[in-house]
Motif scaffolding. Structure first.
Motif, short mmCIF file in Angstrom:
data_model
loop_
_atom_site.label_atom_id
_atom_site.label_comp_id
_atom_site.label_asym_id
_atom_site.label_seq_id
_atom_site.Cartn_x
_atom_site.Cartn_y
_atom_site.Cartn_z
N PHE A 213 -11.05 -1.66 2.48
CA PHE A 213 -9.90 -2.20 1.74
C PHE A 213 -10.28 -3.58 1.19
O PHE A 213 -10.94 -4.36 1.88
CB PHE A 213 -8.68 -2.33 2.67
CG PHE A 213 -8.10 -1.01 3.07
CD1 PHE A 213 -7.13 -0.37 2.29
CD2 PHE A 213 -8.51 -0.37 4.24
CE1 PHE A 213 -6.61 0.85 2.65
CE2 PHE A 213 -7.98 0.86 4.62
CZ PHE A 213 -7.03 1.47 3.82
N ARG B 236 -3.34 6.04 0.88
CA ARG B 236 -4.16 5.20 1.76
C ARG B 236 -3.34 4.51 2.85
O ARG B 236 -3.88 3.79 3.68
CB ARG B 236 -4.91 4.14 0.93
CG ARG B 236 -5.85 4.74 -0.11
CD ARG B 236 -6.89 3.74 -0.54
NE ARG B 236 -7.90 3.59 0.50
CZ ARG B 236 -8.79 2.58 0.54
NH1 ARG B 236 -8.78 1.65 -0.38
NH2 ARG B 236 -9.67 2.50 1.52
N THR C 51 0.84 -1.21 0.00
CA THR C 51 0.00 0.00 0.00
C THR C 51 0.87 1.25 0.00
O THR C 51 0.57 2.22 -0.70
CB THR C 51 -0.94 -0.02 1.23
OG1 THR C 51 -1.72 -1.22 1.18
CG2 THR C 51 -1.87 1.18 1.23
N PHE D 91 -5.30 -6.74 -1.36
CA PHE D 91 -4.27 -6.67 -0.31
C PHE D 91 -3.31 -7.85 -0.44
O PHE D 91 -2.10 -7.68 -0.45
CB PHE D 91 -4.97 -6.68 1.06
CG PHE D 91 -4.04 -6.61 2.25
CD1 PHE D 91 -3.62 -5.38 2.76
CD2 PHE D 91 -3.60 -7.77 2.89
CE1 PHE D 91 -2.78 -5.31 3.87
CE2 PHE D 91 -2.76 -7.71 4.00
CZ PHE D 91 -2.35 -6.47 4.48
#
Length: 196
Positions: free
Chosen positions: A139, A105, A98, A144
């Motif tokens: 998210f 973010r 990220t 992720f």
């Protein structure tokens, strides 16, 4: 040029969480930039021969009492998640991903993960718990994981960990201010003094 505080940390370190609850305001008071340096604490331990205080039962027991004292002083929620200590490799890679791909973010994700672990006491080593936590915060759990598995992300986390060791880091959290190293969340007064 304004001063910078480099914050080397691992999500799995309760002391890193406590430092994180204080550092943004501390830096803001002094007009300093807070630079987040996610590293893998297990890699630091392996490279330096250090180990978690919980490996020494008497020291581990005292450490948790001491951390609770600081949490009360700071006025922040704190408790140990089930399964502590957890393997944070996947979490740290996701955080680094990220930071690299969606830096705007990063701080929001960091807050979600730190609070889930140490304020809500959730076992983020449990995939369904992590997925629900990420999803509730907006998210995408699949994204992720996909980003966390990228070679460049793995390499970036490894590089910061190696840099930390090369600079003398042996545990988390560790802060640097203009070349001075400060280990532990209980050294934030010295960090503040270095910024003054």
């Amino acid at each position: 040029m304004s001063k910078r505080v480099e914050f080397f940390f691992d999500l799995g370190s309760p002391a890193s969480y406590l430092a994180w609850t204080q550092l943004p305001a501390l830096c803001a008071r002094h007009g300093a930039e807070l630079v987040y340096r996610p590293m893998l604490l297990g890699g630091v331990f392996q490279a330096t021969g250090n180990a978690s205080p919980v490996m020494v039962p008497a020291k581990g027991k005292y450490m948790f009492v001491d951390l609770q004292r600081y949490a009360e002083r700071y006025g922040v929620p704190f408790g140990l998640p089930p399964g502590f200590p957890i393997n944070t490799l996947g979490l740290m890679r996701g955080l680094v991903a990220t930071q690299l791909h969606a830096p705007e973010r990063f701080e929001a994700l960091l807050a979600v993960l730190f609070k889930a672990l140490w304020a809500q006491r959730l076992n983020l080593g449990d995939a369904p718990v992590l997925d629900a936590t990420l999803d509730a915060a907006g998210f995408d759990p699949q994204q992720f994981r996909a980003l966390a598995s990228q070679v460049e992300v793995k390499q970036a986390l490894k590089q910061v960990t190696e840099e930390a060791v090369a600079r003398g880091v042996f545990g988390a959290p560790t802060c640097f201010v203009e070349g001075q190293m400060f280990f532990g969340q209980d050294r934030l007064d010295f960090v503040e003094q270095a910024l003054a």
